[in-house]
Enzyme design. Sequence first.
Site, mmCIF file in Angstrom:
data_model
loop_
_atom_site.group_PDB
_atom_site.id
_atom_site.type_symbol
_atom_site.label_atom_id
_atom_site.label_comp_id
_atom_site.label_asym_id
_atom_site.label_seq_id
_atom_site.Cartn_x
_atom_site.Cartn_y
_atom_site.Cartn_z
ATOM 1 N N GLU A 188 0.866 -1.108 -0.052
ATOM 2 C CA GLU A 188 0.241 -0.260 0.054
ATOM 3 C C GLU A 188 0.873 1.249 -0.027
ATOM 4 O OE1 GLU A 188 -3.784 -1.778 2.618
ATOM 5 O OE2 GLU A 188 -2.280 -0.306 3.465
ATOM 6 N N LYS B 90 2.353 4.627 1.296
ATOM 7 C CA LYS B 90 2.595 5.176 2.747
ATOM 8 C C LYS B 90 2.545 6.677 2.529
ATOM 9 C CE LYS B 90 5.835 5.301 6.500
ATOM 10 N NZ LYS B 90 5.501 6.516 6.626
ATOM 11 N N ARG C 73 -1.985 10.920 11.024
ATOM 12 C CA ARG C 73 -2.743 9.608 11.327
ATOM 13 C C ARG C 73 -3.970 9.923 11.904
ATOM 14 N NH1 ARG C 73 -0.300 4.406 12.464
ATOM 15 N NH2 ARG C 73 -2.263 2.917 12.281
ATOM 16 N N ARG D 101 -2.941 9.938 16.249
ATOM 17 C CA ARG D 101 -2.449 8.677 17.010
ATOM 18 C C ARG D 101 -1.934 8.922 18.363
ATOM 19 N NH1 ARG D 101 4.149 8.210 16.359
ATOM 20 N NH2 ARG D 101 4.124 5.906 17.432
ATOM 21 N N GLU E 19 -5.435 8.275 7.237
ATOM 22 C CA GLU E 19 -4.541 9.459 7.115
ATOM 23 C C GLU E 19 -5.123 10.499 6.416
ATOM 24 O OE1 GLU E 19 -0.007 9.815 7.402
ATOM 25 O OE2 GLU E 19 -1.534 8.236 8.179
ATOM 26 N N PHE F 9 -7.177 3.460 5.558
ATOM 27 C CA PHE F 9 -6.597 2.169 5.249
ATOM 28 C C PHE F 9 -6.808 0.943 5.965
ATOM 29 C CE2 PHE F 9 -3.695 4.849 7.449
ATOM 30 C CZ PHE F 9 -3.417 3.991 8.760
ATOM 31 N N ARG G 112 4.015 -2.223 17.581
ATOM 32 C CA ARG G 112 4.980 -2.300 16.095
ATOM 33 C C ARG G 112 4.968 -3.876 15.415
ATOM 34 N NH1 ARG G 112 7.063 2.173 14.305
ATOM 35 N NH2 ARG G 112 7.079 3.200 16.224
ATOM 36 N N LYS H 77 7.145 -1.177 6.488
ATOM 37 C CA LYS H 77 7.570 0.137 5.756
ATOM 38 C C LYS H 77 8.656 0.210 5.063
ATOM 39 C CE LYS H 77 9.292 2.615 9.738
ATOM 40 N NZ LYS H 77 9.270 3.549 10.832
#
Length: 546
Positions: free
Chosen positions: A209, A211, A216, A231, A260, A300, A378, A384
């Site tokens: 996808e 980025k 956020r 976030r 986003e 997303f 994470r 990423k």
Amino acid sequence: MLLARLAEVSRAVADAAARSRKTELLAGLFTDTAPDEAAPVIACLSGRLPQGRIGIGWSALKDPPPPAAAPTLTVAAADAALTRLAAIAGPGSRAARARALNELLAAATAPEQEFLTRLLLGEVRQGALDAVALEAVARAAGAAPGAVRRAVMLDGSPTRVAAALLAEGPAALGRFRLRVGRPVLPMLAHTAASVTEAITTLGTACVVEEKLDGIRVQVHRDGRTVRVFTRSLDEITDRLPEVVAAALGAPGDRFVVDGEVIALDPAGRPVPFQRIAARVGSRTDVAAARAALPLTPVFFDVLAADGEETLDLPGSARRTVLAGLFPAAARVRGVAVTDPADPAERAAAEEFLTDTLARGHEGVLVKAADAPYVAGRRGRSWLKVKPVHTLDLVVLAAEWGHGRRTGLLSNLHLGARAADGSFVMLGKTFKGLTDQILREQTRRLGELAVSDDGFTVRVRPELVVEIAYDGVQRSPRYPAGVTLRFARVVRYRPGKRAADADPVERVLDALGPDGRPAPPDGPDEPDGTESPDGTDGPRDRTGPDG
């Protein structure tokens, strides 16, 4: 509990190398922590004030009053004093804040003063982050660490969960569930060097996808009520009417989606993050701000739909649910990889990254198709991939460290070469510095020192250091009007002279129409060495990777 006990454990945790030892120390502390003390204790151990940033800087702390002879200051009393200090405002507030700070520090012993100073400056970097602290709380309360992490992810507040757990035991965890209208901590991503590496690492079907480099947002809709959170779980609903309108236009009426907020220029390219942050940060005349810079929400992921959690569904199923809520134009672009071993699919994924960068976006996220949404962590199922940009810069000064870095020169002031042979400061960084680099740079910078005010050591501009960074943004704080985003040390360049450092014009040229450096033309000059990325210290990050 005395603040001295908290300061003592904080120091011991900072000195402990093993995570198991950190957990053991913290578990012992939490065993003696009253439920109403859990919030300030966990916050302080994680390196932040429960009150948030209260505007106390080094100038207010450099000349503390004589310390108390014996510890009498409790955690509760210190927390209450900081709360009162944070509330002081209006005419005469500067003097009133100075008096309140002086009174607090005068009640503290020397170790307590040091702990409070590091806490106020954001320099408590002992590795006791929320994950370690929560594991210790779980041990102290006899609860399963996984159950505690899930409760925190659904509630969004480590301190609230810890307080309930210490007060009521493991049974308290059952009441922490995802609720529409209450934000949860977002899922974050690890890093991969390339799309192919990410696909290989996941080893399963995945999606690549775009980025996006925006703000956020987590959007909750319950009937006609929409709430938008950042976030960090701050509510910003009133500043984002575009997001509210998009949520109200969806067919569902009880959902939670992750996305986003970006802005596009007339050519359809994303505008620099700095402009988006300024627009979202504006609290006055939202209509005028919206007219000047309309925002575009792009979603997303989905955490709940029709009032039911979707967190544990595989990523591919959540994408299907999301498609039922928002049209393609409101969803992030992506390309599926069904067979990670297929060279053609890998090539298509790499081509997607190239196209994404050409469209002005930051990179890509590669997500395992079968992975759940692991909020607040994470996860290894999201990787990423971003281009790495580097500059050779000169060290102009360095700041003395705190915590584990006490006695070491840590935060580097970085400069680029100007046309007249001088150097223009572009920013600071303490990231990427291993213990060995810290020791060596302290020795070398000490040899080059020209002044030391006890906080900053200014040096002759001779050492060249390679700096990796994510982008360039405008900043009035620095002479060239720009600074580097997320700068971190890669390595020192002993074979280079200061005159060989990159010119400031290269940095200014990098500030293109989207505020981001162009993709590199080829690989960086190899030298066979690497320096691990720094992991201690606060991060100020947006975007789905955190």
